[in-house]
Design an enzyme around this catalytic site. Sequence first.
Site, PDB file in Angstrom:
ATOM      1  N   SER A  40       0.796  -1.224   0.000  1.00 21.30           N
ATOM      2  CA  SER A  40       0.000   0.000   0.000  1.00 21.30           C
ATOM      3  C   SER A  40       0.827   1.271   0.000  1.00 21.30           C
ATOM      4  O   SER A  40       0.376   2.315  -0.488  1.00 21.30           O
ATOM      5  CB  SER A  40      -0.934   0.001   1.220  1.00 21.30           C
ATOM      6  OG  SER A  40      -0.201  -0.197   2.420  1.00 21.30           O
ATOM      7  N   HIS A 247      -0.949   5.717   6.861  1.00 17.59           N
ATOM      8  CA  HIS A 247      -0.363   5.726   5.521  1.00 17.59           C
ATOM      9  C   HIS A 247       0.001   7.156   5.133  1.00 17.59           C
ATOM     10  O   HIS A 247      -0.567   8.113   5.661  1.00 17.59           O
ATOM     11  CB  HIS A 247      -1.339   5.147   4.493  1.00 17.59           C
ATOM     12  CG  HIS A 247      -1.439   3.661   4.536  1.00 17.59           C
ATOM     13  ND1 HIS A 247      -2.261   2.992   5.406  1.00 17.59           N
ATOM     14  CD2 HIS A 247      -0.803   2.699   3.802  1.00 17.59           C
ATOM     15  CE1 HIS A 247      -2.145   1.679   5.216  1.00 17.59           C
ATOM     16  NE2 HIS A 247      -1.258   1.475   4.256  1.00 17.59           N
TER      17      HIS A 247
END
Length: 265
Positions: A40, A247
């Site tokens: 990711s 993230h």
Amino acid sequence: MRRSRIVRSIALLAAPAAALIAFAAPAAAATVRYVALGDSYSSGVGAGSYISASGSCLRSTKAYSQLWANAHAPASYVSVACSGAKTTDVTASQVSALSGTTTLVSISVGGNDLGFATVMQDCVLYSTTTCVNELNAAENTARTSLPGWLDTTYNAIRAHAPNARVVVLDYPRFYHDKWYCVGLSSTDRNKINEAADVLDGVISAAATRHGFAFADVRAAFGNGHEICDSGSWLHSVDWTDLVQSYHPTAAGQSGGYLPAFTAKA
């Protein structure tokens, strides 16, 4: 007259040289065939602007690989990076995108092999003791099992792309541990950063073993862009969109990952 002839001669000689300089960079870029692999952090989760065709892999147009391709116009570019990917996923379903003509590869992988998402979830939901214990277990897995898993994946990359330059990117530390940083305890935050360093150290060592370039993003994020910094490039826990929690934001991709990759590409 003699002087004018000399000037004309210099101009005639300079013209081809100028043309050579002007076309050298585009010509070099035109020979690059770039494939982005990984998890990711490479697909761009957290950056938004996801490509619908990528489905649950959540590839973003703001991921560092796409930004690099936009700036350098390589002969070809494809990203097969996918949210949630482990080393085994890269080996099983991503390296097939490589070939003998691939000249550049990027990859971030290893966090999911240590149960990144579950550990961070438990650190948020449960006690400091639970958080520390799970991070200790993750560090142990990183030291004992991850090196072999990375070796298998890196060997597969080299086998499929024998002529490529491979750039391995790591993960940032998450927290600038300040007294006003709410949520997790200071012990939790420091332990999370410690685990990130352990993971990155294992990744760096594996990259070196295989002759791959290693791009370290920690300094860039640590320069005022960790969680609890006013200019954070990382999402904290996001209850409205849990997938993007922990993230990089779009700014983290462009300001942290892109320069680190570009310096090693």
